[in-house]
Design a protein around this motif. Sequence first.
Motif, PDB file in Angstrom:
ATOM      1  N   VAL A 253       0.822  -1.212   0.000  1.00 59.38           N
ATOM      2  CA  VAL A 253       0.000   0.000   0.000  1.00 59.38           C
ATOM      3  C   VAL A 253       0.855   1.261   0.000  1.00 59.38           C
ATOM      4  O   VAL A 253       1.947   1.289   0.556  1.00 59.38           O
ATOM      5  CB  VAL A 253      -0.968   0.032   1.210  1.00 59.38           C
ATOM      6  CG1 VAL A 253      -1.915  -1.143   1.184  1.00 59.38           C
ATOM      7  CG2 VAL A 253      -0.233   0.105   2.527  1.00 59.38           C
ATOM      8  N   ARG A 254       0.324   2.288  -0.613  1.00 60.74           N
ATOM      9  CA  ARG A 254       0.895   3.621  -0.436  1.00 60.74           C
ATOM     10  C   ARG A 254       0.345   4.139   0.875  1.00 60.74           C
ATOM     11  O   ARG A 254      -0.787   3.835   1.250  1.00 60.74           O
ATOM     12  CB  ARG A 254       0.508   4.540  -1.581  1.00 60.74           C
ATOM     13  CG  ARG A 254       1.131   4.131  -2.880  1.00 60.74           C
ATOM     14  CD  ARG A 254       0.772   5.095  -3.970  1.00 60.74           C
ATOM     15  NE  ARG A 254       1.339   4.623  -5.231  1.00 60.74           N
ATOM     16  CZ  ARG A 254       1.096   5.174  -6.385  1.00 60.74           C
ATOM     17  NH1 ARG A 254       0.295   6.224  -6.470  1.00 60.74           N
ATOM     18  NH2 ARG A 254       1.644   4.691  -7.472  1.00 60.74           N
TER      19      ARG A 254
ATOM     20  N   PHE B  12      -3.506   3.474   0.546  1.00 59.09           N
ATOM     21  CA  PHE B  12      -4.119   3.392  -0.780  1.00 59.09           C
ATOM     22  C   PHE B  12      -3.581   2.177  -1.513  1.00 59.09           C
ATOM     23  O   PHE B  12      -2.376   1.924  -1.535  1.00 59.09           O
ATOM     24  CB  PHE B  12      -3.801   4.668  -1.583  1.00 59.09           C
ATOM     25  CG  PHE B  12      -4.298   4.609  -2.995  1.00 59.09           C
ATOM     26  CD1 PHE B  12      -5.614   4.918  -3.290  1.00 59.09           C
ATOM     27  CD2 PHE B  12      -3.452   4.232  -4.025  1.00 59.09           C
ATOM     28  CE1 PHE B  12      -6.079   4.855  -4.592  1.00 59.09           C
ATOM     29  CE2 PHE B  12      -3.911   4.168  -5.336  1.00 59.09           C
ATOM     30  CZ  PHE B  12      -5.224   4.486  -5.622  1.00 59.09           C
ATOM     31  N   LEU B  13      -4.487   1.420  -2.118  1.00 61.10           N
ATOM     32  CA  LEU B  13      -4.126   0.272  -2.952  1.00 61.10           C
ATOM     33  C   LEU B  13      -5.270   0.028  -3.920  1.00 61.10           C
ATOM     34  O   LEU B  13      -6.396  -0.242  -3.489  1.00 61.10           O
ATOM     35  CB  LEU B  13      -3.911  -0.975  -2.080  1.00 61.10           C
ATOM     36  CG  LEU B  13      -3.597  -2.276  -2.817  1.00 61.10           C
ATOM     37  CD1 LEU B  13      -2.203  -2.208  -3.443  1.00 61.10           C
ATOM     38  CD2 LEU B  13      -3.673  -3.452  -1.854  1.00 61.10           C
ATOM     39  N   PRO B  14      -5.009   0.146  -5.229  1.00 62.21           N
ATOM     40  CA  PRO B  14      -6.084  -0.172  -6.173  1.00 62.21           C
ATOM     41  C   PRO B  14      -6.623  -1.570  -5.895  1.00 62.21           C
ATOM     42  O   PRO B  14      -5.869  -2.506  -5.641  1.00 62.21           O
ATOM     43  CB  PRO B  14      -5.387  -0.099  -7.534  1.00 62.21           C
ATOM     44  CG  PRO B  14      -4.225   0.811  -7.309  1.00 62.21           C
ATOM     45  CD  PRO B  14      -3.783   0.540  -5.893  1.00 62.21           C
ATOM     46  N   SER B  15      -7.943  -1.703  -5.901  1.00 61.17           N
ATOM     47  CA  SER B  15      -8.569  -2.959  -5.505  1.00 61.17           C
ATOM     48  C   SER B  15      -9.813  -3.222  -6.343  1.00 61.17           C
ATOM     49  O   SER B  15     -10.560  -2.299  -6.659  1.00 61.17           O
ATOM     50  CB  SER B  15      -8.965  -2.882  -4.021  1.00 61.17           C
ATOM     51  OG  SER B  15      -9.725  -3.990  -3.647  1.00 61.17           O
ATOM     52  N   ASP B  16     -10.015  -4.492  -6.678  1.00 65.40           N
ATOM     53  CA  ASP B  16     -11.257  -4.897  -7.331  1.00 65.40           C
ATOM     54  C   ASP B  16     -12.319  -5.261  -6.303  1.00 65.40           C
ATOM     55  O   ASP B  16     -13.453  -5.580  -6.666  1.00 65.40           O
ATOM     56  CB  ASP B  16     -11.012  -6.113  -8.230  1.00 65.40           C
ATOM     57  CG  ASP B  16     -10.144  -5.784  -9.424  1.00 65.40           C
ATOM     58  OD1 ASP B  16     -10.091  -4.598  -9.821  1.00 65.40           O
ATOM     59  OD2 ASP B  16      -9.508  -6.707  -9.963  1.00 65.40           O
TER      60      ASP B  16
ATOM     61  N   LEU C  73      -7.665  -3.996   2.601  1.00 68.38           N
ATOM     62  CA  LEU C  73      -6.373  -3.652   1.996  1.00 68.38           C
ATOM     63  C   LEU C  73      -5.216  -4.316   2.742  1.00 68.38           C
ATOM     64  O   LEU C  73      -4.140  -4.486   2.183  1.00 68.38           O
ATOM     65  CB  LEU C  73      -6.157  -2.135   1.973  1.00 68.38           C
ATOM     66  CG  LEU C  73      -7.103  -1.303   1.116  1.00 68.38           C
ATOM     67  CD1 LEU C  73      -6.653   0.153   1.097  1.00 68.38           C
ATOM     68  CD2 LEU C  73      -7.222  -1.849  -0.294  1.00 68.38           C
TER      69      LEU C  73
ATOM     70  N   ASN D  96     -11.699   0.580   3.030  1.00 74.00           N
ATOM     71  CA  ASN D  96     -11.620  -0.859   2.850  1.00 74.00           C
ATOM     72  C   ASN D  96     -10.594  -1.475   3.809  1.00 74.00           C
ATOM     73  O   ASN D  96      -9.386  -1.343   3.603  1.00 74.00           O
ATOM     74  CB  ASN D  96     -11.232  -1.152   1.396  1.00 74.00           C
ATOM     75  CG  ASN D  96     -11.229  -2.608   1.047  1.00 74.00           C
ATOM     76  OD1 ASN D  96     -11.400  -3.464   1.900  1.00 74.00           O
ATOM     77  ND2 ASN D  96     -11.029  -2.887  -0.233  1.00 74.00           N
TER      78      ASN D  96
ATOM     79  N   ALA E 211     -10.460   1.738  -2.720  1.00 75.42           N
ATOM     80  CA  ALA E 211      -9.003   1.670  -2.875  1.00 75.42           C
ATOM     81  C   ALA E 211      -8.281   2.343  -1.720  1.00 75.42           C
ATOM     82  O   ALA E 211      -7.067   2.466  -1.755  1.00 75.42           O
ATOM     83  CB  ALA E 211      -8.591   2.328  -4.190  1.00 75.42           C
ATOM     84  N   HIS E 212      -9.013   2.737  -0.693  1.00 74.99           N
ATOM     85  CA  HIS E 212      -8.373   3.441   0.424  1.00 74.99           C
ATOM     86  C   HIS E 212      -8.829   2.883   1.762  1.00 74.99           C
ATOM     87  O   HIS E 212      -9.891   2.255   1.879  1.00 74.99           O
ATOM     88  CB  HIS E 212      -8.665   4.945   0.363  1.00 74.99           C
ATOM     89  CG  HIS E 212     -10.113   5.250   0.604  1.00 74.99           C
ATOM     90  ND1 HIS E 212     -10.633   5.439   1.849  1.00 74.99           N
ATOM     91  CD2 HIS E 212     -11.149   5.344  -0.257  1.00 74.99           C
ATOM     92  CE1 HIS E 212     -11.940   5.660   1.761  1.00 74.99           C
ATOM     93  NE2 HIS E 212     -12.278   5.606   0.490  1.00 74.99           N
TER      94      HIS E 212
END
Length: 172
Positions: free
Chosen positions: A74-75, A103-107, A148, A145, A111-112
């Motif tokens: 994660v960022r 932050f992490l792009p997620s399906d 993450l 989320n 994303a945060h």
Amino acid sequence: MNDSRDIAALIEKDRLTQLIHEFGWGLDSGDWDLYRACLCDRVRIDFERLTGFPEVEVAADDWTDFARHALAPVRRHHAYSNIQITLDGHRAKARVHMTARHFLPSDNGAAHNTQYGWYDFDFVLMSQGWKIAGVRHWFQWVSGNVGLFDFSREPVASAVARVFDPSRMVKQ
């Protein structure tokens, strides 16, 4: 009132504030050598609200390894405020309000993940300066989320097993 003692206390509080910021900068930048340098060789960790595990006392190298693996995907951005420091000779305590953004792009959802709360720090003055002897991560609420953070995947799972081994639990 003793001006020289007041000035000395302000200097020590400034050193501790700098240490708190280095701790956060190490987390956010992934400078794990800097992060590790903030800690005593053994450190008490209470991240129960985040991890579900009770307080432990562990080698700082193991804790740093856990943090590195847990946060690598994660960022992150930690912001600290309302830093309250209490000095007691060669020991000190601080309560620090924090907002920890991840932050992490997620399906699978947002994303945060943002945690709002505080850290309680215990410090010890050593020959090389102040070090963190204990950290309690206490959030009041979380938005986004929570998925993450996946502590079940490798290499995080191995780090979890080392850090949160029942033999390391702090007895209350």
